[in-house]
Design a protein around this motif. Sequence first.
Motif, short mmCIF file in Angstrom:
data_model
loop_
_atom_site.label_atom_id
_atom_site.label_comp_id
_atom_site.label_asym_id
_atom_site.label_seq_id
_atom_site.Cartn_x
_atom_site.Cartn_y
_atom_site.Cartn_z
N ASP A 118 0.86 -1.19 0.00
CA ASP A 118 0.00 0.00 0.00
C ASP A 118 0.89 1.24 0.00
O ASP A 118 1.58 1.53 0.98
CB ASP A 118 -0.90 -0.02 1.25
CG ASP A 118 -1.67 1.28 1.43
OD1 ASP A 118 -1.77 2.05 0.44
OD2 ASP A 118 -2.17 1.51 2.55
N ARG A 119 0.91 1.96 -1.11
CA ARG A 119 1.77 3.13 -1.24
C ARG A 119 1.30 4.31 -0.39
O ARG A 119 1.98 5.34 -0.35
CB ARG A 119 1.84 3.56 -2.71
CG ARG A 119 2.47 2.55 -3.63
CD ARG A 119 2.27 2.97 -5.09
NE ARG A 119 0.86 2.95 -5.45
CZ ARG A 119 0.38 3.35 -6.63
NH1 ARG A 119 1.22 3.82 -7.54
NH2 ARG A 119 -0.91 3.30 -6.88
N GLN A 120 0.15 4.14 0.29
CA GLN A 120 -0.43 5.25 1.05
C GLN A 120 -0.49 6.50 0.17
O GLN A 120 0.19 7.49 0.40
CB GLN A 120 0.37 5.50 2.32
CG GLN A 120 0.51 4.26 3.21
CD GLN A 120 1.32 4.52 4.45
OE1 GLN A 120 0.79 4.97 5.47
NE2 GLN A 120 2.62 4.26 4.37
N VAL A 121 -1.31 6.38 -0.86
CA VAL A 121 -1.37 7.38 -1.93
C VAL A 121 -1.51 8.80 -1.40
O VAL A 121 -0.94 9.75 -1.97
CB VAL A 121 -2.54 7.04 -2.88
CG1 VAL A 121 -2.73 8.15 -3.90
CG2 VAL A 121 -2.28 5.71 -3.58
N HIS A 122 -2.22 8.98 -0.30
CA HIS A 122 -2.41 10.33 0.24
C HIS A 122 -1.11 10.96 0.72
O HIS A 122 -1.05 12.18 0.92
CB HIS A 122 -3.42 10.30 1.39
CG HIS A 122 -2.98 9.47 2.56
ND1 HIS A 122 -3.01 8.09 2.54
CD2 HIS A 122 -2.48 9.82 3.78
CE1 HIS A 122 -2.58 7.63 3.70
NE2 HIS A 122 -2.24 8.65 4.47
N LEU A 123 -0.06 10.14 0.87
CA LEU A 123 1.23 10.66 1.32
C LEU A 123 2.22 10.89 0.17
O LEU A 123 3.29 11.45 0.39
CB LEU A 123 1.87 9.69 2.33
CG LEU A 123 1.10 9.44 3.63
CD1 LEU A 123 1.85 8.43 4.48
CD2 LEU A 123 0.89 10.74 4.40
#
Length: 337
Positions: A118-123
């Motif tokens: 999970d690339r943690q898109v919001h970051l």
Amino acid sequence: MKLVVQIPCLNEEETLPLVLASIPREIPGVDEIVVLVIDDGCTDRTVEVARDHGVTEFVHHVRNQGLGRSFHDGVIRALELGADVVVNTDGDNQYPQERITDLVQPIVAGKADIVIADRQVHLVEHFSWAKKQLQKVGSAVVNRAAGTKLPDAASGFRAYSRESLILLNTITRFSYCMETIIQAGNKNLKIASIPVVTNAKTRESRLFKTTPEHIAKSAMAIIRSFIMYKPYVIFSWLTLFFGVVGMIPFLRYGVLWTQGEQGGHLQSLLLGVLLLTMAMLCVMLGVVADLIRTNRVLIEDNLEHTKRLRFGDSAEESLVRHGLSKVTYERVESSPS
């Protein structure tokens, strides 16, 4: 336990050394780590750079075939090498290779078939607000089609067990990410996710030139995969839509008739007939699509057996190897009376 880390490359001579240098040399539970570089029609020194850094396994494409084909050919070669786990990463150093250790642990422990980072898109700083929202929407659509709950379905940094790769069959040449999740979800494979922080951006994406192009290609891949496994859902909704809308002109004509307007308005009847005809066509297409889906299941069973024969696997040996065996067999010899 053998791990193969495959790296699809298209002219990555500048960033590939960073990727290769950060791949772990030792991982708990893994006896051997092999790096496999997929040369997808490179015209620079990517292959020479890989050899200079100790890579000995390659898949070569004379011309650029795309990410989906590169993934497929890399997986076939990895299975030929006897891989128990395959990790796919990128040659642009987008992903933190040091997290490969964490990525493979659920598979080594027999707790998952596929693990997706999970690339943690919001970051992700270089993603615009619009792109972040599109990533969320795309993941939601894929999860709906696959029956999963993955925060980042578009991430290409993932690990696969040998058994999952025997069962999966990629068709899309644009990108394998969405398709493999939908297939895995519909085949009841266990998919896990771990959060990671991506590296700084090194170049623009080569998968697409514009955001609308990316949306269109991703949407086609999702729709195609969804129709392969649940055609009745799409065609049922289309039948319902055209059926309901098709009844409206008839109701309008009936109301006008009761009000004494008995002449004309034939256009309402013609429109209604056209829409109801489309509803019936959707019913027939749904039946045909479902028959094709059944045939696909039979073909995939044959492909599974073919792969097991080709790569020297038996179903029970592979399942037991990963602690995933769901069926046991026993024969009890009857004693003479």
